[in-house]
Design an enzyme around this catalytic site. Structure first.
Site, short mmCIF file in Angstrom:
data_model
loop_
_atom_site.label_atom_id
_atom_site.label_comp_id
_atom_site.label_asym_id
_atom_site.label_seq_id
_atom_site.Cartn_x
_atom_site.Cartn_y
_atom_site.Cartn_z
N ASN A 232 0.82 -1.22 0.00
CA ASN A 232 0.00 0.00 0.00
C ASN A 232 0.84 1.26 0.00
O ASN A 232 0.60 2.20 -0.74
CB ASN A 232 -0.93 0.01 1.22
N LYS A 237 -0.87 5.66 8.53
CA LYS A 237 -2.24 5.18 8.30
C LYS A 237 -2.95 5.13 9.65
O LYS A 237 -2.60 4.33 10.51
CB LYS A 237 -2.22 3.80 7.63
#
Length: 309
Positions: A232, A237
């Site tokens: 990713n 995050k």
């Protein structure tokens, strides 16, 4: 003994003295509150995880310490040789400092923190088969009340952690099953296969405790050291599954990550202050949810900048 000395060639029946060191896997089973395990320099080679189960605890007044020999010329390296998980720590009130963790097997974390009130300082984790340092529960049967809480990850660096599918190996994670009060301060994550820092929550296990990340850096995540396009690749995050978390990111810097620099990842109430996001592959800063719901985002002193291309 106030100090228990261990060495790569330490014996299970060693005395724990500098000239007759003990083996590390034995030392962590018998250490008592107030004692310090001193790691002599060298490479400690493991064929099984270094497990510290629940119940081997220090106290607030007398923590257990596991530190690199302050007189050594090089850092101790705990090498799991691609054969097993790394350190799986379930104790409370431990202080770890000054050594490296590498070589956890594919799909296995380098250093899993599963107790309470622990501090990891200047620990380097690299080339593990899953996340370098992760705060999450010790066993699947641990109830929410036992999820790890009030741990401090201080001035640690985590890089080049890679799983075979490029899906899970982050630099740092406090996700899925962690309690309140966990802090990452002064950390650096780079060239990890997935994300730099991951605070993911999922529906099956529900909300996690609010996590604070401060004074930290994430760069070139999702891109391996050799330039391979991996997972990713978000820098920070900050959630998942539209579940509130109230996570905080303060005084931190994301740059050159493959995807987003600062990513709410659908968490509806992240707080970002005094942080910079520069030249990330997609969005520098992304606050969003995947369902219609009320949001409570806070952003103050945030700089987002991309060079002209």
């Amino acid at each position: 003994l106030e100090e228990i000395h261990v060495a790569p060639d330490g014996a299970p029946a060693g005395l724990g003295t500098p000239d007759r060191p003990l083996s590390l896997d034995v030392a962590v089973q018998y250490v008592q509150p107030g004692q310090t395990i001193v790691l002599k320099e060298g490479t400690y080679k493991f064929i099984a995880p270094l497990r510290i189960p629940h119940g081997i605890d220090g106290t607030a007044e007398a923590p257990i310490r596991m530190i690199a020999d302050p007189n050594a010329a090089s850092r101790p390296v705990l090498d799991f040789q691609g054969l097993s998980a790394g350190i799986v720590h379930g104790g409370d009130y431990w202080y770890f400092s000054g050594f490296d963790v590498t070589g956890a097997a594919n799909g296995q974390k380098g250093f899993q923190v599963s107790g309470h009130y622990n501090t990891l300082e200047r620990i380097d984790t690299y080339r593990n088969g899953n996340t370098g340092i992760q705060i999450s529960r010790f066993a699947g049967s641990d109830p929410v009340s036992e999820w790890p809480s009030y741990n401090l990850i201080l001035n640690c660096t985590s890089w080049s952690n890679v799983d075979a599918g490029y899906e899970d190996a982050d630099g740092f994670a406090a996700k899925l099953t962690c309690g309140p009060g966990n802090v990452l301060d002064g950390c650096v994550a780079y060239n990890n296969a997935d994300d730099g820092y991951d605070l993911y929550a999922k529906i099956e296990t529900g909300p996690i405790g609010a996590v604070t990340i401060r004074n930290s850096v994430a760069y070139a995540n999702g891109i391996l050291e050799d330039g391979t396009n991996a997972g990713n690749g978000n820098g920070f995050k900050l959630g998942g599954s539209n579940i509130p978390g109230a996570h905080r990111l303060e005084n931190s810097y994301a740059f050159f990550n493959k995807s987003k620099g600062i990513d709410s990842n659908s968490c509806p109430d992240v707080i970002v202050e005094n942080s910079v996001s520069y030249n990330n592959g997609r969005y520098n800063v992304a606050f969003y949810t995947n369902i219609e719901q009320n949001t409570a985002y806070q952003a103050k002193g945030v700089i987002s900048f991309k060079d002209d291309t």
